[in-house]
Enzyme design. Structure first.
Site, PDB file in Angstrom:
ATOM      1  N   TYR A  96       0.832  -1.223   0.000  1.00 22.47           N
ATOM      2  CA  TYR A  96       0.000   0.000   0.000  1.00 22.47           C
ATOM      3  C   TYR A  96       0.861   1.265   0.000  1.00 22.47           C
ATOM      4  CZ  TYR A  96      -3.995  -2.937   0.045  1.00 22.47           C
ATOM      5  OH  TYR A  96      -4.924  -3.875  -0.349  1.00 22.47           O
ATOM      6  N   ASP A 149      -8.469   5.489  -4.558  1.00 18.19           N
ATOM      7  CA  ASP A 149      -7.757   6.754  -4.811  1.00 18.19           C
ATOM      8  C   ASP A 149      -8.681   7.943  -4.519  1.00 18.19           C
ATOM      9  OD1 ASP A 149      -8.398   5.895  -8.186  1.00 18.19           O
ATOM     10  OD2 ASP A 149      -9.268   7.667  -7.229  1.00 18.19           O
ATOM     11  N   HIS A 198     -14.784   0.527  -0.979  1.00 23.73           N
ATOM     12  CA  HIS A 198     -13.620  -0.315  -0.664  1.00 23.73           C
ATOM     13  C   HIS A 198     -12.577   0.440   0.138  1.00 23.73           C
ATOM     14  CE1 HIS A 198     -14.580  -3.248  -4.209  1.00 23.73           C
ATOM     15  NE2 HIS A 198     -15.369  -3.398  -3.182  1.00 23.73           N
ATOM     16  N   CYS A 231      -5.124   7.032  20.269  1.00 17.73           N
ATOM     17  CA  CYS A 231      -5.058   6.299  21.547  1.00 17.73           C
ATOM     18  C   CYS A 231      -3.623   6.054  21.987  1.00 17.73           C
ATOM     19  CB  CYS A 231      -5.809   4.968  21.443  1.00 17.73           C
ATOM     20  SG  CYS A 231      -4.990   3.726  20.398  1.00 17.73           S
ATOM     21  N   ASN A 263     -17.216   1.350 -20.568  1.00 16.34           N
ATOM     22  CA  ASN A 263     -16.068   0.509 -20.239  1.00 16.34           C
ATOM     23  C   ASN A 263     -15.124   0.424 -21.435  1.00 16.34           C
ATOM     24  OD1 ASN A 263     -14.563  -1.226 -18.648  1.00 16.34           O
ATOM     25  ND2 ASN A 263     -16.271  -2.585 -18.175  1.00 16.34           N
ATOM     26  N   GLU A 277     -13.620  -2.554 -22.188  1.00 16.08           N
ATOM     27  CA  GLU A 277     -14.051  -3.857 -22.731  1.00 16.08           C
ATOM     28  C   GLU A 277     -15.275  -4.295 -21.947  1.00 16.08           C
ATOM     29  OE1 GLU A 277      -9.539  -5.646 -23.285  1.00 16.08           O
ATOM     30  OE2 GLU A 277     -10.361  -5.100 -21.334  1.00 16.08           O
ATOM     31  N   ALA A 306     -12.223   5.845 -20.904  1.00 18.57           N
ATOM     32  CA  ALA A 306     -13.078   6.696 -20.072  1.00 18.57           C
ATOM     33  C   ALA A 306     -12.859   8.183 -20.350  1.00 18.57           C
ATOM     34  CB  ALA A 306     -12.803   6.385 -18.600  1.00 18.57           C
TER      35      ALA A 306
HETATM   36  C1  BV8 Z   1     -17.410  -9.336   1.061  1.00 25.28           C
HETATM   37  C2  BV8 Z   1      -9.519  -2.810  -2.067  1.00 25.28           C
HETATM   38  C3  BV8 Z   1     -19.009 -10.060   2.708  1.00 25.28           C
HETATM   39  C4  BV8 Z   1      -8.158  -3.328  -1.869  1.00 25.28           C
HETATM   40  C5  BV8 Z   1     -10.746  -4.558  -3.227  1.00 25.28           C
HETATM   41  C6  BV8 Z   1     -20.648 -12.893  -3.652  1.00 25.28           C
HETATM   42  C7  BV8 Z   1     -21.188 -11.955  -2.773  1.00 25.28           C
HETATM   43  C8  BV8 Z   1     -20.373 -11.306  -1.860  1.00 25.28           C
HETATM   44  C9  BV8 Z   1     -19.009 -11.572  -1.807  1.00 25.28           C
HETATM   45  C10 BV8 Z   1     -18.459 -12.485  -2.673  1.00 25.28           C
HETATM   46  C11 BV8 Z   1     -19.270 -13.145  -3.606  1.00 25.28           C
HETATM   47  N1  BV8 Z   1     -18.482 -13.972  -4.317  1.00 25.28           N
HETATM   48  C12 BV8 Z   1     -17.185 -13.844  -3.880  1.00 25.28           C
HETATM   49  C13 BV8 Z   1     -17.146 -12.971  -2.872  1.00 25.28           C
HETATM   50  C14 BV8 Z   1     -15.953 -12.602  -2.117  1.00 25.28           C
HETATM   51  C15 BV8 Z   1     -15.187 -11.437  -2.718  1.00 25.28           C
HETATM   52  C16 BV8 Z   1     -15.161 -11.425  -4.213  1.00 25.28           C
HETATM   53  O1  BV8 Z   1     -15.953 -10.726  -4.855  1.00 25.28           O
HETATM   54  N2  BV8 Z   1     -14.217 -12.137  -4.787  1.00 25.28           N
HETATM   55  C17 BV8 Z   1     -14.080 -12.142  -6.238  1.00 25.28           C
HETATM   56  C18 BV8 Z   1     -12.595 -12.165  -6.581  1.00 25.28           C
HETATM   57  C19 BV8 Z   1     -14.842 -13.337  -6.786  1.00 25.28           C
HETATM   58  N3  BV8 Z   1     -15.734 -10.184  -2.223  1.00 25.28           N
HETATM   59  C20 BV8 Z   1     -15.314  -9.731  -1.031  1.00 25.28           C
HETATM   60  O2  BV8 Z   1     -14.540 -10.309  -0.318  1.00 25.28           O
HETATM   61  C21 BV8 Z   1     -15.898  -8.381  -0.579  1.00 25.28           C
HETATM   62  N4  BV8 Z   1     -16.407  -8.520   0.761  1.00 25.28           N
HETATM   63  O3  BV8 Z   1     -17.897 -10.067   0.238  1.00 25.28           O
HETATM   64  O4  BV8 Z   1     -17.853  -9.282   2.380  1.00 25.28           O
HETATM   65  C22 BV8 Z   1     -20.235  -9.405   2.140  1.00 25.28           C
HETATM   66  C23 BV8 Z   1     -21.103 -10.143   1.348  1.00 25.28           C
HETATM   67  C24 BV8 Z   1     -22.241  -9.539   0.824  1.00 25.28           C
HETATM   68  C25 BV8 Z   1     -22.500  -8.213   1.086  1.00 25.28           C
HETATM   69  C26 BV8 Z   1     -21.619  -7.505   1.873  1.00 25.28           C
HETATM   70  C27 BV8 Z   1     -20.472  -8.083   2.393  1.00 25.28           C
HETATM   71  C28 BV8 Z   1     -14.831  -7.312  -0.521  1.00 25.28           C
HETATM   72  C29 BV8 Z   1     -14.331  -6.990  -1.902  1.00 25.28           C
HETATM   73  C30 BV8 Z   1     -13.383  -5.788  -1.821  1.00 25.28           C
HETATM   74  C31 BV8 Z   1     -11.947  -6.239  -1.951  1.00 25.28           C
HETATM   75  N5  BV8 Z   1     -11.097  -5.063  -2.089  1.00 25.28           N
HETATM   76  N6  BV8 Z   1     -10.051  -3.432  -3.276  1.00 25.28           N
HETATM   77  C32 BV8 Z   1      -7.212  -2.742  -2.878  1.00 25.28           C
HETATM   78  O5  BV8 Z   1      -7.612  -1.941  -3.761  1.00 25.28           O
HETATM   79  O6  BV8 Z   1      -6.037  -3.077  -2.749  1.00 25.28           O
HETATM   80  S1  BV8 Z   1     -11.288  -5.258  -4.672  1.00 25.28           S
HETATM   81  C33 BV8 Z   1     -10.350  -4.906  -6.080  1.00 25.28           C
HETATM   82  O7  BV8 Z   1     -11.134  -5.306  -7.214  1.00 25.28           O
HETATM   83  C34 BV8 Z   1     -10.141  -3.494  -6.430  1.00 25.28           C
HETATM   84  O8  BV8 Z   1      -9.937  -2.684  -5.396  1.00 25.28           O
HETATM   85  C35 BV8 Z   1     -11.345  -3.054  -7.212  1.00 25.28           C
HETATM   86  O9  BV8 Z   1     -12.091  -2.193  -6.420  1.00 25.28           O
HETATM   87  C36 BV8 Z   1     -12.096  -4.294  -7.387  1.00 25.28           C
HETATM   88  C37 BV8 Z   1     -12.809  -4.484  -8.703  1.00 25.28           C
HETATM   89  O10 BV8 Z   1     -11.958  -4.209  -9.726  1.00 25.28           O
HETATM   90  P1  BV8 Z   1     -12.362  -3.104 -10.802  1.00 25.28           P
HETATM   91  O11 BV8 Z   1     -12.445  -1.791 -10.121  1.00 25.28           O
HETATM   92  O12 BV8 Z   1     -13.535  -3.533 -11.585  1.00 25.28           O
HETATM   93  O13 BV8 Z   1     -11.035  -3.147 -11.633  1.00 25.28           O
HETATM   94  P2  BV8 Z   1     -10.565  -4.274 -12.646  1.00 25.28           P
HETATM   95  O14 BV8 Z   1      -9.102  -4.097 -12.855  1.00 25.28           O
HETATM   96  O15 BV8 Z   1     -11.098  -5.605 -12.226  1.00 25.28           O
HETATM   97  O16 BV8 Z   1     -11.318  -3.871 -14.004  1.00 25.28           O
HETATM   98  C38 BV8 Z   1     -10.949  -2.664 -14.657  1.00 25.28           C
HETATM   99  C39 BV8 Z   1     -12.013  -2.364 -15.681  1.00 25.28           C
HETATM  100  O17 BV8 Z   1     -11.689  -1.117 -16.291  1.00 25.28           O
HETATM  101  C40 BV8 Z   1     -12.066  -3.399 -16.811  1.00 25.28           C
HETATM  102  O18 BV8 Z   1     -13.407  -3.622 -17.166  1.00 25.28           O
HETATM  103  C41 BV8 Z   1     -11.315  -2.699 -17.951  1.00 25.28           C
HETATM  104  O19 BV8 Z   1     -11.805  -3.085 -19.220  1.00 25.28           O
HETATM  105  C42 BV8 Z   1     -11.647  -1.260 -17.701  1.00 25.28           C
HETATM  106  N7  BV8 Z   1     -10.672  -0.294 -18.203  1.00 25.28           N
HETATM  107  C43 BV8 Z   1      -9.320  -0.422 -18.269  1.00 25.28           C
HETATM  108  N8  BV8 Z   1      -8.794   0.707 -18.803  1.00 25.28           N
HETATM  109  C44 BV8 Z   1      -9.833   1.552 -19.056  1.00 25.28           C
HETATM  110  C45 BV8 Z   1     -11.025   0.927 -18.660  1.00 25.28           C
HETATM  111  N9  BV8 Z   1     -12.236   1.504 -18.808  1.00 25.28           N
HETATM  112  C46 BV8 Z   1     -12.269   2.733 -19.344  1.00 25.28           C
HETATM  113  N10 BV8 Z   1     -11.172   3.416 -19.732  1.00 25.28           N
HETATM  114  C47 BV8 Z   1      -9.950   2.858 -19.610  1.00 25.28           C
HETATM  115  N11 BV8 Z   1      -8.856   3.552 -20.012  1.00 25.28           N
END
Ligand code: BV8
Length: 237
Positions: free
Chosen positions: A56, A97, A112, A142, A205, A207, A223
């Site tokens: 981080y 951010d 998040h 604290c 998006n 893609e 974007a």
């Molecule tokens: C939780 C902070 C219980 C850290 C992050 C079903 C229901 C609930 C939970 C789950 C479920 N199934 C699985 C889970 C568990 C898990 C989960 O989802 N796992 C995944 C991998 C399957 N979820 C959790 O653990 C969450 N907590 O579930 O608690 C609960 C249940 C229900 C209700 C409440 C609570 C916690 C998830 C948060 C984890 N922390 N971030 C850090 O940043 O270091 S997640 C991480 O992925 C990122 O931070 C980001 O926020 C997140 C998603 O990613 P995106 O933002 O979409 O980014 P990504 O790179 O994936 O995609 C980029 C996109 O941009 C693409 O589409 C690309 O094409 C596009 N792009 C690229 N360039 C451009 C562009 N678009 C436009 N212009 C461009 N130039």
């Protein structure tokens, strides 16, 4: 009819500001280089706090050098233009951010967490934190050492603002996801909730997202081009 718009942004909106995305088709995303299970879970932090804090620190330093792009500015303009018309924008971001805030977006819901804040695990105090964070840092509130952590929601932890998010979804007319891959829940489930509440849905998006089939409309492109064009259609130049 007043337009109440709910926008969810993901890492894609900050990609052109030089902040990496997590998953991209070319396999160069953050999670292709760093294992989220080793760096973005509470278990990882308990097991190897120095490695997690260093991860981080690296991203916090990158953020200091990053600048908002035209997409961030366009959403701030949209928020103020809607408010002048008695309409609302709810901006929820998965990003940790502060680029939305730097362009004047007023009420951003960071579901998040926020990279530029740190939290004490003992007294729960939350503080702005712009420098590196070490395991021996003392909580300014604290006074205990070794209790500070990044104010970031890790995998397995409850995202922030979920009640507020659900209320805003119910009151909106339009749901728009910008730069989100639809890979992480519960954020990836918001579009299905929006459809159940009768909202129109639009994906902006680079893609198609994993949940692209749930959107009524799709606008593909970078974007910094697609978002200002969409905002101009809504509220003029
Ligand atoms: C939780 C902070 C219980 C850290 C992050 C079903 C229901 C609930 C939970 C789950 C479920 N199934 C699985 C889970 C568990 C898990 C989960 O989802 N796992 C995944 C991998 C399957 N979820 C959790 O653990 C969450 N907590 O579930 O608690 C609960 C249940 C229900 C209700 C409440 C609570 C916690 C998830 C948060 C984890 N922390 N971030 C850090 O940043 O270091 S997640 C991480 O992925 C990122 O931070 C980001 O926020 C997140 C998603 O990613 P995106 O933002 O979409 O980014 P990504 O790179 O994936 O995609 C980029 C996109 O941009 C693409 O589409 C690309 O094409 C596009 N792009 C690229 N360039 C451009 C562009 N678009 C436009 N212009 C461009 N130039």
């Amino acid at each position: 009819m007043p337009q109440n718009i709910f926008i969810l942004t993901g890492a894609g909106i900050s990609a052109e500001s030089g902040l990496g995305t997590f998953r991209d088709k070319r396999g160069e995303g953050i999670w292709a280089r760093f294992d989220p299970m080793k760096l973005a879970t509470p278990e990882a932090f308990a097991r190897d706090p120095e490695a997690v804090l260093a991860f981080y620190d690296l991203r916090r330093r990158n953020l200091r050098d990053a600048k908002p792009n035209a997409a961030h500015f366009a959403l701030a303009r949209l928020e103020h233009a809607l408010a002048r018309r008695g309409e609302t924008l709810t901006l929820v971001t998965q990003n940790i951010d502060d680029l939305h805030e730097r362009t004047g977006s007023a009420s951003v819901i960071h579901m998040h967490g926020e990279l530029l804040k740190a939290r004490c695990e003992r007294c729960e105090a939350l503080r702005p934190w712009l420098d590196d964070l070490t395991i021996s840092d003392v909580c300014p509130d604290c006074g205990r050492a070794g209790t500070m952590r990044p104010h970031v929601v890790w995998f397995g932890e409850m995202p922030l603002g979920m009640d507020l998010i659900d209320r805003a979804l119910r009151e909106a007319d339009l749901f728009v996801a910008i730069g989100a891959s639809g890979a992480v829940y519960p954020a990836a489930g918001f579009v299905a909730e929006a459809r159940a509440y009768g909202l129109r849905t639009c994906e902006i998006n680079l893609e198609a997202a994993d949940n692209a089939d749930l959107f009524d409309e799709q606008r593909l492109g970078s974007a910094s081009g697609t978002v200002p064009a969409w905002v101009e259609e809504l509220v003029g130049p």
